[in-house]
Enzyme design. Structure first.
Site, short mmCIF file in Angstrom:
data_model
loop_
_atom_site.label_atom_id
_atom_site.label_comp_id
_atom_site.label_asym_id
_atom_site.label_seq_id
_atom_site.Cartn_x
_atom_site.Cartn_y
_atom_site.Cartn_z
N CYS A 1 70.21 49.45 69.01
CA CYS A 1 69.24 50.48 68.66
C CYS A 1 69.92 51.85 68.57
CB CYS A 1 68.12 50.51 69.68
SG CYS A 1 68.74 50.63 71.36
N GLY B 1 56.17 48.38 67.36
CA GLY B 1 55.75 49.36 68.37
C GLY B 1 54.42 50.02 67.99
N LYS C 1 57.80 38.08 77.55
CA LYS C 1 57.81 37.35 76.27
C LYS C 1 59.14 37.69 75.59
CE LYS C 1 57.18 37.30 72.23
NZ LYS C 1 58.25 36.90 71.26
N GLU D 1 60.07 51.37 73.34
CA GLU D 1 61.49 51.71 73.12
C GLU D 1 61.84 51.13 71.76
OE1 GLU D 1 63.26 53.46 75.23
OE2 GLU D 1 61.95 53.40 76.98
N GLU E 1 66.62 51.95 59.48
CA GLU E 1 67.50 51.25 60.42
C GLU E 1 67.94 49.93 59.79
OE1 GLU E 1 65.70 49.49 63.97
OE2 GLU E 1 67.30 50.39 65.15
N GLY F 1 61.64 47.03 70.81
CA GLY F 1 61.69 46.34 69.53
C GLY F 1 61.62 47.34 68.40
N SER F 2 61.14 46.87 67.27
CA SER F 2 61.13 47.72 66.08
C SER F 2 59.99 48.73 66.12
CB SER F 2 60.98 46.84 64.84
OG SER F 2 59.75 46.15 64.91
N THR F 3 60.15 49.79 65.37
CA THR F 3 59.10 50.80 65.26
C THR F 3 57.86 50.19 64.61
OG1 THR F 3 60.72 52.57 65.25
CG2 THR F 3 58.58 53.09 64.28
N ARG F 4 58.08 49.28 63.67
CA ARG F 4 56.94 48.62 63.00
C ARG F 4 56.06 47.91 64.04
NH1 ARG F 4 55.96 43.50 61.38
NH2 ARG F 4 57.97 42.79 62.17
P1 NAD Z 1 60.79 43.19 66.71
O1 NAD Z 1 59.93 44.39 66.80
O2 NAD Z 1 60.72 42.36 65.49
O3 NAD Z 1 60.48 42.18 67.92
C1 NAD Z 1 60.55 42.61 69.27
C2 NAD Z 1 59.68 41.71 70.11
O4 NAD Z 1 58.33 41.87 69.68
C3 NAD Z 1 59.99 40.22 69.98
O5 NAD Z 1 59.82 39.59 71.21
C4 NAD Z 1 58.94 39.76 68.98
O6 NAD Z 1 58.62 38.39 69.11
C5 NAD Z 1 57.76 40.62 69.38
N1 NAD Z 1 56.77 40.80 68.30
C6 NAD Z 1 56.99 40.77 66.97
N2 NAD Z 1 55.83 40.94 66.31
C7 NAD Z 1 54.87 41.08 67.25
C8 NAD Z 1 53.46 41.28 67.19
N3 NAD Z 1 52.82 41.36 66.04
N4 NAD Z 1 52.80 41.39 68.36
C9 NAD Z 1 53.44 41.31 69.54
N5 NAD Z 1 54.76 41.10 69.66
C10 NAD Z 1 55.46 41.00 68.53
O7 NAD Z 1 62.26 43.70 67.01
P2 NAD Z 1 63.60 42.84 67.01
O8 NAD Z 1 63.96 42.55 65.60
O9 NAD Z 1 63.48 41.72 67.98
O10 NAD Z 1 64.61 43.89 67.66
C11 NAD Z 1 65.25 44.87 66.94
C12 NAD Z 1 64.59 46.22 67.15
O11 NAD Z 1 64.58 46.55 68.53
C13 NAD Z 1 65.35 47.32 66.46
O12 NAD Z 1 64.45 48.16 65.78
C14 NAD Z 1 66.02 48.06 67.60
O13 NAD Z 1 66.33 49.39 67.34
C15 NAD Z 1 65.01 47.92 68.68
N6 NAD Z 1 65.62 48.14 69.99
C16 NAD Z 1 65.33 49.31 70.67
C17 NAD Z 1 65.91 49.57 71.91
C18 NAD Z 1 65.60 50.84 72.67
O14 NAD Z 1 65.86 50.89 73.88
N7 NAD Z 1 65.05 51.87 72.03
C19 NAD Z 1 66.78 48.64 72.48
C20 NAD Z 1 67.06 47.46 71.78
C21 NAD Z 1 66.45 47.23 70.54
#
Ligand code: NAD
Length: 500
Positions: free
Chosen positions: A301, A248, A190, A266, A400, A243-246
């Site tokens: 990130c 995650g 996804k 991650e 962040e 993705g985001s900690t929120r």
């Molecule tokens: P995000 O958490 O908003 O979204 C990430 C993914 O999750 C997207 O595909 C989104 O559609 C999906 N998503 C959002 N809400 C969801 C829900 N309720 N249920 C299931 N899936 C959902 O993050 P973002 O804004 O796309 O990316 C930025 C974040 O990613 C930053 O916090 C960054 O630090 C982190 N990141 C971490 C790493 C790492 O390896 N640690 C690498 C790249 C990015």
């Protein structure tokens, strides 16, 4: 003769994209026919109508992935055979490198030549590296008494859900796909709703390379729709989430509410960059931090967004950082020479400008930048921004930002620097700059982060694990350790009779 540089603008005009999902080897519209419009953050142009996947689409993709796993069309192939297909997949990515780089740049705003070198090149290397690894890994035999044999083997887990962000769309997908596919799993990917284009194209190229239908499916859509349906699905064995900690946090909740699937997170970061006064080449440290925080518009990130600099060298360091910033003024991402491009969308632009306002109102001082740029393009650009007189308690030092914003804090002692650097809910990366060998080791040990850099920040490779301590996540992407996430460990006891 060198190939002439592509005319990226002409190529962009000619781009045609198919926004439908890819399930069971077929391009398909969303079950209910819905789409959403995907615009480019570079200038607002409409790129494609994307299938808006929801529960029914995710369910179809998971069913196809499960069927592919159960009949062993992929998992049952010899490791050397899987290697051949995945190597061909990596070659296809390289053959389509310009098309993929352009899609990535148009979709999320990064400079196209960086997408070409880092995102496409890195993704192909990732897939090829796991392909090469898979026929070189052996299982274990336990040291048992002669009356038994205990085999410790790794088996593919089954169906992996991969949910990835928009900042490095291909690369983050590849970090999941490489180990998951090489180990014999089926995958439902996804992509972010903000950057779905390359994921869909990658799945087509994988099919062309010989990956059997159903093994790699892509369902585009929103997080709270397609993403949630995938993470809650009862027939998904593990979620590889970046993705985001929120969000995650939610992944763990979804697993608890459904089938206790494994969740590998991650997540975000607020990485510390610690410069001591015994480091001789202050200019080098300053150039490195500028290159790293402004790379990818600060949407990384592991961006070193908190700098701790010893008070004795702080003025020199800041003068150097400031003199670096003109290089990173945002430019047209399709120019072929921009160092910084567009933020991913208007929401992200507002978030970043909101943090800049918060920094100023909490008492930090702007050394440079702080404003929106290139507004006339219709895209979302922000100047490289540096705050001084920051304290570690300010919002800009704790949260962040995910934009081109650096916060600089002065320190007096080693102990203070370590305490401040570790005073964060995140622990993704950190960096220490010192010419004192013992200090460099001592501080590197004390920093609570998944990766610590000494006297550099830019090294990275598929050969090493990538991931964080604390709320930056669990599990590790990359390296052989990533196989741990997508395989089950099985023990098989065999009785051996002592006498014939
Ligand atoms: P995000 O958490 O908003 O979204 C990430 C993914 O999750 C997207 O595909 C989104 O559609 C999906 N998503 C959002 N809400 C969801 C829900 N309720 N249920 C299931 N899936 C959902 O993050 P973002 O804004 O796309 O990316 C930025 C974040 O990613 C930053 O916090 C960054 O630090 C982190 N990141 C971490 C790493 C790492 O390896 N640690 C690498 C790249 C990015």
């Amino acid at each position: 003769m060198n190939k002439p540089a592509p005319d990226w603008h002409a190529a962009a005009k000619a781009v045609k994209t198919d926004g439908r999902a890819l399930i069971n080897g077929q391009r398909v519209a969303a079950v209910n026919g819905e789409t959403f419009a995907k615009h480019s953050p570079i200038d607002g142009r409409l790129l494609a109508e994307i299938a808006r996947g929801r529960e029914a689409d995710v369910d179809a993709a998971v069913k196809s992935a499960r069927a592919a796993f159960e009949d062993s069309r992929w998992a049952g192939q010899a490791p050397a055979a899987r290697k051949k297909v995945l190597r061909a997949f990596a070659d296809k990515l390289l053959a389509a490198r310009e098309e993929l780089a352009l899609l990535e740049s148009l979709d999320m705003g990064k400079p196209v030549q960086q997408a070409l070198a880092v995102d496409v090149g890195g993704s192909a290397r990732t897939i090829a590296w796991y392909a090469e690894a898979v026929d070189k890994i052996y299982d274990e035999v336990a040291p048992t008494p002669a009356t038994a044999l205990a085999l410790i083997t790794r088996e593919p887990m089954g169906v992996i859900g991969a949910i990835v962000p928009w900042n490095y769309p291909m690369l983050m997908a590849s970090w999941k796909l490489g180990p998951a596919l090489a180990a014999g799993n089926s995958v439902v990917l996804k992509p972010s709703e903000k950057s779905p284009l390359t994921a869909l194209r990658m799945a087509e190229l994988a099919l062309e390379a010989g990956l059997p239908p159903g093994v790699f499916n892509v369902v585009p859509g929103y997080g709270h729709e397609a993403g949630e349906a995938l993470a809650l699905h009862m027939d998904v064995d593990a979620i590889g989430f970046t993705g985001s900690t929120r969000v995650g946090r939610r992944m763990l909740d979804y697993a608890g509410r459904s089938n206790l699937k494994r969740v590998y997170n991650e997540l975000g970061g607020k990485s510390a960059f610690v410069v001591f006064d015994d480091y001789a080449d202050i200019q080098r440290a300053a150039q490195t931090v500028a290159g790293s925080i402004f790379y990818n518009q600060g949407e990384s990130c592991n961006a070193p967004s908190r700098v701790f600099v010893h008070e004795k060298v702080a003025d020199e360091f800041l003068a150097c950082v400031k003199s670096e910033t003109p290089k990173y003024q945002p430019q047209d991402p399709l120019s072929g020479h921009a160092e910084m491009g567009a933020l991913v969308d208007e929401g992200q632009l507002k978030t970043v400008l909101g943090y800049i306002d918060a920094g100023a109102s909490e008492g930090a001082k702007l050394l440079t930048g702080g404003k929106r740029a290139l507004t006339e393009t219709g895209g979302y650009y922000v100047e490289p921004t540096v705050f001084i007189d920051v304290t570690n308690q300010m919002k800009i030092a704790r949260e962040e930002i995910f934009g081109p914003v650096l916060s600089v804090i002065r320190f007096k002692t080693e102990e203070e620097a370590i305490r401040l650097a570790n005073d964060s809910s995140y622990g993704l990366q950190a960096s220490v700059w010192s010419d004192n060998l013992s200090r460099a080791h001592r501080v590197a040990r004390a920093l609570r982060a998944g990766t610590v850099h000494v006297n550099q920040y830019d090294e990275d490779d598929i050969t090493v694990p990538f991931g964080g301590y604390k709320q930056s996540g669990n599990g590790r992407d990359k390296s052989l350790h990533a196989f741990d996430k997508y395989t089950e460990l099985k023990t098989t006891w065999i009785r051996i009779d002592a006498h014939p």
